[in-house]
Design a protein around this motif. Structure first.
Motif, mmCIF file in Angstrom:
data_model
loop_
_atom_site.group_PDB
_atom_site.id
_atom_site.type_symbol
_atom_site.label_atom_id
_atom_site.label_comp_id
_atom_site.label_asym_id
_atom_site.label_seq_id
_atom_site.Cartn_x
_atom_site.Cartn_y
_atom_site.Cartn_z
ATOM 1 N N GLY A 212 12.843 7.745 3.598
ATOM 2 C CA GLY A 212 12.519 8.924 2.830
ATOM 3 C C GLY A 212 13.284 10.063 3.032
ATOM 4 N N GLY A 213 14.387 10.025 3.646
ATOM 5 C CA GLY A 213 15.431 10.910 4.155
ATOM 6 C C GLY A 213 15.066 11.896 5.500
ATOM 7 N N ARG A 214 14.197 11.272 5.911
ATOM 8 C CA ARG A 214 13.802 12.017 7.441
ATOM 9 C C ARG A 214 14.787 11.448 8.595
ATOM 10 N NH1 ARG A 214 9.393 9.856 4.959
ATOM 11 N NH2 ARG A 214 7.977 11.425 4.011
ATOM 12 N N ALA A 227 16.796 6.894 17.387
ATOM 13 C CA ALA A 227 16.686 7.777 16.188
ATOM 14 C C ALA A 227 17.079 6.963 15.029
ATOM 15 C CB ALA A 227 17.643 8.927 16.296
ATOM 16 N N TYR A 228 16.363 7.082 13.959
ATOM 17 C CA TYR A 228 16.496 6.404 12.711
ATOM 18 C C TYR A 228 16.654 7.539 11.612
ATOM 19 C CZ TYR A 228 14.004 2.540 15.148
ATOM 20 O OH TYR A 228 13.917 1.621 15.971
ATOM 21 N N THR A 229 17.664 7.076 10.880
ATOM 22 C CA THR A 229 18.034 7.668 9.493
ATOM 23 C C THR A 229 17.981 6.813 8.481
ATOM 24 O OG1 THR A 229 20.245 7.583 9.792
ATOM 25 C CG2 THR A 229 19.385 9.653 10.939
ATOM 26 N N THR A 231 20.790 6.406 6.276
ATOM 27 C CA THR A 231 22.240 6.192 6.104
ATOM 28 C C THR A 231 23.030 5.755 7.255
ATOM 29 O OG1 THR A 231 22.696 8.400 6.603
ATOM 30 C CG2 THR A 231 22.090 8.167 4.275
ATOM 31 N N ALA A 232 22.260 5.467 8.272
ATOM 32 C CA ALA A 232 23.159 4.921 9.412
ATOM 33 C C ALA A 232 22.385 4.135 10.276
ATOM 34 C CB ALA A 232 23.525 6.069 10.279
ATOM 35 N N PRO A 233 23.142 3.301 11.283
ATOM 36 C CA PRO A 233 22.374 2.374 11.862
ATOM 37 C C PRO A 233 21.565 3.237 13.345
ATOM 38 C CG PRO A 233 24.395 1.632 11.816
ATOM 39 C CD PRO A 233 24.416 2.841 11.110
ATOM 40 N N PRO A 234 20.440 2.769 13.514
ATOM 41 C CA PRO A 234 19.658 3.433 14.601
ATOM 42 C C PRO A 234 20.560 3.837 15.945
ATOM 43 C CG PRO A 234 18.422 1.562 13.842
ATOM 44 C CD PRO A 234 19.612 1.321 13.209
#
Length: 305
Positions: A212-214, A227-229, A231-234
């Motif tokens: 959801g963009g968090r 950390a998770y986003t 647009t990128a791997p954790p």
């Protein structure tokens, strides 16, 4: 009260007193400054971040202890609400599976919070979580401030779930899930996520929230953080090895370190690049380790910061 500044952080929630067993004599307890949001406020200030605390301060001796601790750290208390009511107490019960708490919360000043929803957008970031997110009358104020921060600032939420918090059959779990849904940044332990979204693995929940963009930061104690986003791997960072003396406040120190480093790097943002994110996690891990290595809940500034 302060009007807030773009580089400052507003922390809303409880400052209370933990009654903690004295080493060597479990029948005797000592009064210790506590409350997850208050610990985060102190940690942020100690790490050099301008911090405004919006809590409820009472009229008893414990309230003076709380105020002195916050003030000594450099936290701005001009936003706090004040009354003659007593301070809430949390009786700590350490065990092999962690520290449990029994809370004395009703009719206290601790949960009479000021409503700063109209000013939330004046801060670079707003932190919410802890007991105040689920205990009325504070919970209503926290939700209003969080909603305002979600549209005009960077909302950071740490659900800080505890089974002994008596979320039970009430609306506590729903309130915390709502806050996580509003947040730009969620910092949560694997236990937090298992309690709030039972039946789903913590990693699955992190990916769903991040989609959801968090920015979602998962902490696993001695197993480090990830950390998770969207647009990128954790990005994962190991915990800092330390001889553990104390674990109370380590998660709060991690949250303070994460948010402080975010501000120091120039922007409160939920979309850092992977290297910046790795730097933030490493700084937060150092802050948490500094708490684990000694008694107390205040982090030390990581070496080389």
């Amino acid at each position: 009260m302060t009007g807030g500044r773009p580089g400052s952080v507003l922390v809303i929630g409880e400052a209370l007193i933990d009654l903690v067993p004295v080493a060597g004599d479990g029948e005797v307890r000592t009064a210790q400054f506590g409350g997850a949001p208050a610990n985060v406020a102190v940690g942020l200030a100690r790490l050099g971040t301008r911090t405004v605390f919006a809590g409820g301060l009472g009229g008893d001796g414990f309230a003076r202890t709380v105020e002195e601790r916050l003030t000594a750290a450099g936290v701005d208390l001009t936003a706090c609400a004040r009354s003659g009511l007593p301070t809430a107490l949390a009786v700590a019960d350490p065990g092999t599976a962690g520290t449990g708490y029994h809370f004395h919360l009703q009719d206290t000043a601790t949960f009479r919070l000021p409503d700063l929803s109209a000013r939330a957008s004046r801060f670079g970031a707003v932190y919410a979580g802890g007991l105040a997110a689920v205990v009325e009358p504070a919970a209503t104020v926290v939700r209003a401030t969080a909603r305002a921060a979600a549209s005009g600032s960077l909302l950071v939420v740490d659900p800080n779930v505890r089974r002994d918090r008596t979320l039970g059959p009430g609306n506590g779990s729903a309130a915390l899930r709502e806050l996580c849904g509003l947040a730009h940044v969620v910092k949560a332990s694997d236990e937090d996520l298992e309690h709030l979204w039972p039946g789903a693995g913590p990693e699955e929940t992190c990916r769903r929230l991040a989609a959801g963009g968090r920015l979602v930061v998962l902490t696993r104690g001695a197993r480090g953080s990830t950390a998770y986003t969207a647009t990128a791997p954790p990005v994962s960072v190991p915990a800092v090895p330390v001889e553990v003396v104390n674990t109370i406040g380590a998660g709060d120190a991690f949250a303070a370190g994460l948010l402080s480093r975010m501000g120091a790097l120039g922007s409160f943002s939920a979309n850092p690049d992977p290297e910046t994110l790795r730097d933030m996690l490493a700084f937060a891990a150092e802050a948490a380790a500094s708490v684990c290595a000694r008694a107390g809940t205040e982090p030390s500034v990581p070496a080389g910061a």
